[in-house]
Motif scaffolding. Sequence first.
Motif, PDB file in Angstrom:
ATOM      1  N   VAL A  72      22.281  29.509  -3.613  1.00 22.00           N
ATOM      2  CA  VAL A  72      22.005  30.256  -1.825  1.00 22.00           C
ATOM      3  C   VAL A  72      23.126  28.639  -1.304  1.00 22.00           C
ATOM      4  N   SER A  73      22.629  27.061  -2.445  1.00 23.30           N
ATOM      5  CA  SER A  73      23.498  25.824  -1.563  1.00 23.30           C
ATOM      6  C   SER A  73      25.404  26.448  -2.328  1.00 23.30           C
ATOM      7  N   ARG A  74      25.550  27.390  -3.110  1.00 20.75           N
ATOM      8  CA  ARG A  74      26.367  27.701  -3.704  1.00 20.75           C
ATOM      9  C   ARG A  74      27.319  27.830  -2.717  1.00 20.75           C
ATOM     10  N   MET A  75      26.172  29.185  -1.309  1.00 23.39           N
ATOM     11  CA  MET A  75      26.889  29.999  -0.838  1.00 23.39           C
ATOM     12  C   MET A  75      27.578  28.878   0.477  1.00 23.39           C
ATOM     13  N   GLN A 124      28.176  37.376   4.619  1.00 23.70           N
ATOM     14  CA  GLN A 124      28.510  37.861   5.999  1.00 23.70           C
ATOM     15  C   GLN A 124      28.528  37.205   6.929  1.00 23.70           C
ATOM     16  N   LEU A 125      28.352  35.752   6.591  1.00 22.40           N
ATOM     17  CA  LEU A 125      27.714  34.650   7.916  1.00 22.40           C
ATOM     18  C   LEU A 125      29.229  33.929   8.054  1.00 22.40           C
ATOM     19  N   ASP A 126      29.770  34.053   9.465  1.00 23.16           N
ATOM     20  CA  ASP A 126      30.850  32.865   9.317  1.00 23.16           C
ATOM     21  C   ASP A 126      30.329  31.311   9.013  1.00 23.16           C
ATOM     22  N   LEU A 127      29.164  31.199   8.830  1.00 21.27           N
ATOM     23  CA  LEU A 127      28.882  29.935   9.017  1.00 21.27           C
ATOM     24  C   LEU A 127      28.052  29.874   8.330  1.00 21.27           C
ATOM     25  N   LEU A 128      27.898  29.127   7.315  1.00 24.07           N
ATOM     26  CA  LEU A 128      25.968  28.948   6.507  1.00 24.07           C
ATOM     27  C   LEU A 128      26.362  27.819   5.821  1.00 24.07           C
ATOM     28  N   VAL A 129      24.610  26.865   6.496  1.00 24.56           N
ATOM     29  CA  VAL A 129      24.989  25.390   6.687  1.00 24.56           C
ATOM     30  C   VAL A 129      23.223  25.288   6.054  1.00 24.56           C
ATOM     31  N   VAL A 130      23.779  24.639   5.047  1.00 22.72           N
ATOM     32  CA  VAL A 130      21.988  25.087   4.015  1.00 22.72           C
ATOM     33  C   VAL A 130      21.615  23.487   4.107  1.00 22.72           C
ATOM     34  N   ASN A 131      20.351  22.723   4.953  1.00 21.27           N
ATOM     35  CA  ASN A 131      19.843  21.744   4.394  1.00 21.27           C
ATOM     36  C   ASN A 131      19.271  21.696   3.475  1.00 21.27           C
ATOM     37  N   ASP A 132      18.766  21.103   2.278  1.00 20.92           N
ATOM     38  CA  ASP A 132      18.197  21.367   1.190  1.00 20.92           C
ATOM     39  C   ASP A 132      18.085  20.071   0.088  1.00 20.92           C
ATOM     40  N   ILE A 133      17.002  20.554  -0.986  1.00 14.44           N
ATOM     41  CA  ILE A 133      17.420  18.893  -1.950  1.00 14.44           C
ATOM     42  C   ILE A 133      17.837  19.741  -3.291  1.00 14.44           C
ATOM     43  N   ARG A 193      13.343  31.004  -2.973  1.00  9.11           N
ATOM     44  CA  ARG A 193      13.762  32.520  -3.979  1.00  9.11           C
ATOM     45  C   ARG A 193      14.245  32.879  -2.446  1.00  9.11           C
ATOM     46  N   PHE A 194      15.268  33.526  -2.966  1.00 10.57           N
ATOM     47  CA  PHE A 194      16.010  34.910  -1.871  1.00 10.57           C
ATOM     48  C   PHE A 194      16.671  36.196  -3.224  1.00 10.57           C
ATOM     49  N   SER A 195      16.525  37.176  -1.855  1.00 12.48           N
ATOM     50  CA  SER A 195      16.387  38.389  -2.702  1.00 12.48           C
ATOM     51  C   SER A 195      17.798  38.206  -2.811  1.00 12.48           C
ATOM     52  N   ASP A 196      18.290  39.753  -3.444  1.00 14.02           N
ATOM     53  CA  ASP A 196      19.558  39.957  -3.241  1.00 14.02           C
ATOM     54  C   ASP A 196      20.146  40.280  -2.331  1.00 14.02           C
ATOM     55  N   ALA A 197      19.626  41.034  -1.318  1.00 11.30           N
ATOM     56  CA  ALA A 197      20.053  41.460  -0.297  1.00 11.30           C
ATOM     57  C   ALA A 197      19.818  40.527   1.212  1.00 11.30           C
ATOM     58  N   GLU A 198      19.536  39.572   0.698  1.00  9.60           N
ATOM     59  CA  GLU A 198      19.013  38.248   1.722  1.00  9.60           C
ATOM     60  C   GLU A 198      20.337  37.893   1.464  1.00  9.60           C
ATOM     61  N   ARG A 199      20.829  37.635  -0.074  1.00 16.81           N
ATOM     62  CA  ARG A 199      21.821  36.359  -0.625  1.00 16.81           C
ATOM     63  C   ARG A 199      23.160  37.712   0.188  1.00 16.81           C
TER      64      ARG A 199
END
Lengths: 534, 437
Positions: A438-441, A424-433, A413-419
């Motif tokens: 977060v995957s939607r971001m 802010q990132l230029d690139l967010l790559v999520v490798n998950d199941i 789980r990610f906190s609001d601050a973390e989300r």
Amino acid sequence: MPTFTINGQEVEIQPGRNVLQIAADHEVEIPHYCYHPGLTAPANCRMCLVEIEMGGRRGMMPSCTQMPAEGMIVDTETDAVKANQKAVMEFLLINHPLDCPVCDQAGECELQDYSYTYGADHSRYHEHKHIQPKKDVGEHVLLYSDRCIRCTRCVRFCDEISGTSELGYFNRGVHNEIDIFPGMPMDNRLSGNTVDICPVGALLDKEFLFKQRVWFLQSADSICPGCSTGCNIRVDVNKERIHRLVPRANHDVNDYWMCDDGRHGWGYVHDDDRLLFPTIGQGDDQNLVLWTAAIEHVREKLEAVKAEHGADAIAGLASSHLTNEEQFLFGKLFSDGIGGGTIALQDATSSEGDVAFKSGFTIREDKSPNARGAQEILSAVVGTVASTDVVWEGIREGRIRALLLMGGNPLARFSDAEREALAQLDLLVVNDILAGDVSRMAHVVLPGAAFIEKSGTFTNYAGRAQRLNAGLEPPGDARADWEILRDLSNAMGCEFTMDTAEEVMGEVAKAVHSFESVTHENAGSGGMQIEAAG
Amino acid sequence: MPIKECKILTALQDVDGLADIQVYKQHGGYEALEKALKTMSPDDVITEVQESALAGRGGAWFSTGMKWSFMPKEPDGPSYLCVNCDESEPGTFKDRQLVNRNPHQLLEGVIIACYAIRARAAYIYIRGEMWEELEQMEQVIGQAKEAGYLGQNVLGTGVDIDVFTHPGAGAYICGEETGLMQSLEGKRAEPRVKPPFPAQKGIFDRPTTINNVQTISYVPHIVKNGASWFKEMGSERYPGSFIYCVSGHVKNPGIFELEIGGCTLREIIYECAGGIRDDNELKAVIPGGSSTPVLTADQLDIEMNPELWAIPGRGEFQGMFGTGGIIVMDDTTDMVDACLNLMNFYAHESCGQCTPCREGIPWVRDIVWRIAHGQGRPDDLDTLESVCNNVSPLLTPAMSTICLFGPSWSWPMLGFIKAFRSEFEAHIQKGAGVTTA
């Protein structure tokens, strides 16, 4: 070495091992019900009686409590032994409902198996059966007392292993039955083991009840991903679904047991939210793409960030839910592919601390299976594993522009601050199941595989490298994470040619001192200790 | 030849107030204790008892001295003596009489035995139904403590001995020695697997000797009068006296202490117990508690000497000597009913721990019930014999159960069929017309 004789064969006495165990070592099977190697032996089922001659006296003795002595003669196939086995089978079946067609245990039932081998083909019993009730004894467990043979394995388990003693033995004679005390259910976190060790269909797992005939199940040996103990398990699957996890015996890790959290923790594998296809684009703009397109897109974006801000603007959050092989490739992606960057390892520690039971069995506070391996391998490959704070701070301060976020943890789980930082990132790559906010971001989603969908190794808290084997295909286009990381590394300039996780382990062994002697073959089915770091 | 009375344990049973330590001492009480503790070493006492050939009177007839010699000479912690006063064998009521009439005799024996086997404490496990005897025993222990025969530094010898009573909670199996130990520890009275034997691991996993009330009660007499005095009575292998409890269809039921081997079963029934009520014909006798196979009227001339019996003496007479509980049945008795009564008892009392007994005895009982109620089947006797033989064949050491409770019902069942097969067959044939199965 002193010796004794089993069926005319001279065998060595091994300290601490009883006649039944030594016979088994020499491929002499002595049938038994109440004896279980992980528990004390009450010798109450009387199935394992064998003829023993010692000091000129000959008699029938239970082989589960009989320790061998020099010159002892043990015979397991005499007429007297066979007659007793047949008699015990008859006694056990006269009050049994013989409801095999609707019993979950059918197909792996010691009453069935021994009946076939040692029993009679008809019944002489003309009386009314003494029928006992069906009972709900705990959150996960039902007790169909009518099938119970009162071997008391379950009672002893709760006394000796979990130390919780919820089960008792009530009433006398043919009326005696296993039960809980009024209003006090079996609620220990090891309760599912009572179902495993029940030799008949009396104790039943509610989740498995009436789900499968066991002969349709196929199995893969694996490692429970629920905590850093790394219980050895067998995953039973059929028709692309897991149906149950059961422990495999390993005296160096979990003996014969596993906890209920792990046993019933696999539901996410078949969750509707599994990520099935690689996507590019955020939120509602996420478009399904082919793997080649996804990998190429990540490469382009990483190169762009690197060109503009340098390799240090790229960070990775590693996951201790991924295998040793995957940690290696993740490290290599940074050290050799990206040529720099920061890697931190996500923490999966729960607040409950280690939960230890009477026997020493422990549910660990680290709810990931491979923190030890991730730490060892990543630090060997990239030098330093940073704290996650460094990464989050770097993102917030704009120094880190691209993040490779590794998942695999169904509880993450990610906190609001973390989300907010991720946004802010230029690139967010999520490798998950699993899909989540977060995957939607993510700008790119790379769907990985759950523990049962890939091969590899985990290193438990004590530094034991243990193998998991694929029992299912990943759903949709999802792939084993090591394949994704290999392709991504190659896109970034590496030249990896491994086609199997086993080959990846060959590279790990070359690069990481503590894994020097680890191969899938050496790890075998029971795992192996890695070298002490240093 | 008139029957020789041989009153050792029951000599004082008509003395009033014997539960008072002063009265007991007036009759020579606690002299044996003084002698043992002041003039004999523990091993001297064991040797004396061993030489007397005293054998366990609970029915097993095992050498008491030998049992004591198994106890550690230099224990690394507490050892215990346990006294089995859970007398529950149907037909047997001698221990109750001994504890009721002469409790100090038992206690004196207990203290001497503790000294001999170096036991720190003794537990007298008294059947829960014997509440009066339990309360009296508590008082007796208090008196002995006050007199310095118990507690710290007994008679100034530096030896500490405590004696505790423990009431049973009402199950026959509590009388089985290891079942009793489990019960004493607060657990279900489920007999333990042997080995380990009680002398290795008994109460609280410590070395333990367990003896019957009657056996222990002999100890003061043997210590006081010497082994050779004891050996002058009774038979060579089984010297001394024995208390018979005669019940059933006799004119004068009761307990009779007689010299071992001094008479026949017939003499006990017709001379001591006054013969059969209403001068009926005798039909059957259970010779030594309900677990001993029933005998028929033509077997009464056997001498009451365990040496001659198959069990315990390995003698030629195919019977089990047992506890002295003689149950007499006259010719008005239906033997199938009598058998059913016993099997009901055993089905009720099986602890259910091990498979053959738990499943076997209710099966046997149900079959006998059917036969007794006119629903017998032609193959019932074969099944009964087969089931019983699968537990323990008649008068053989082979058994598939953990404890002797298995043979305790399989032997009498087989005994009933052997002695009265024609009655069982008649019931089956009579019922054949109405059977529904």
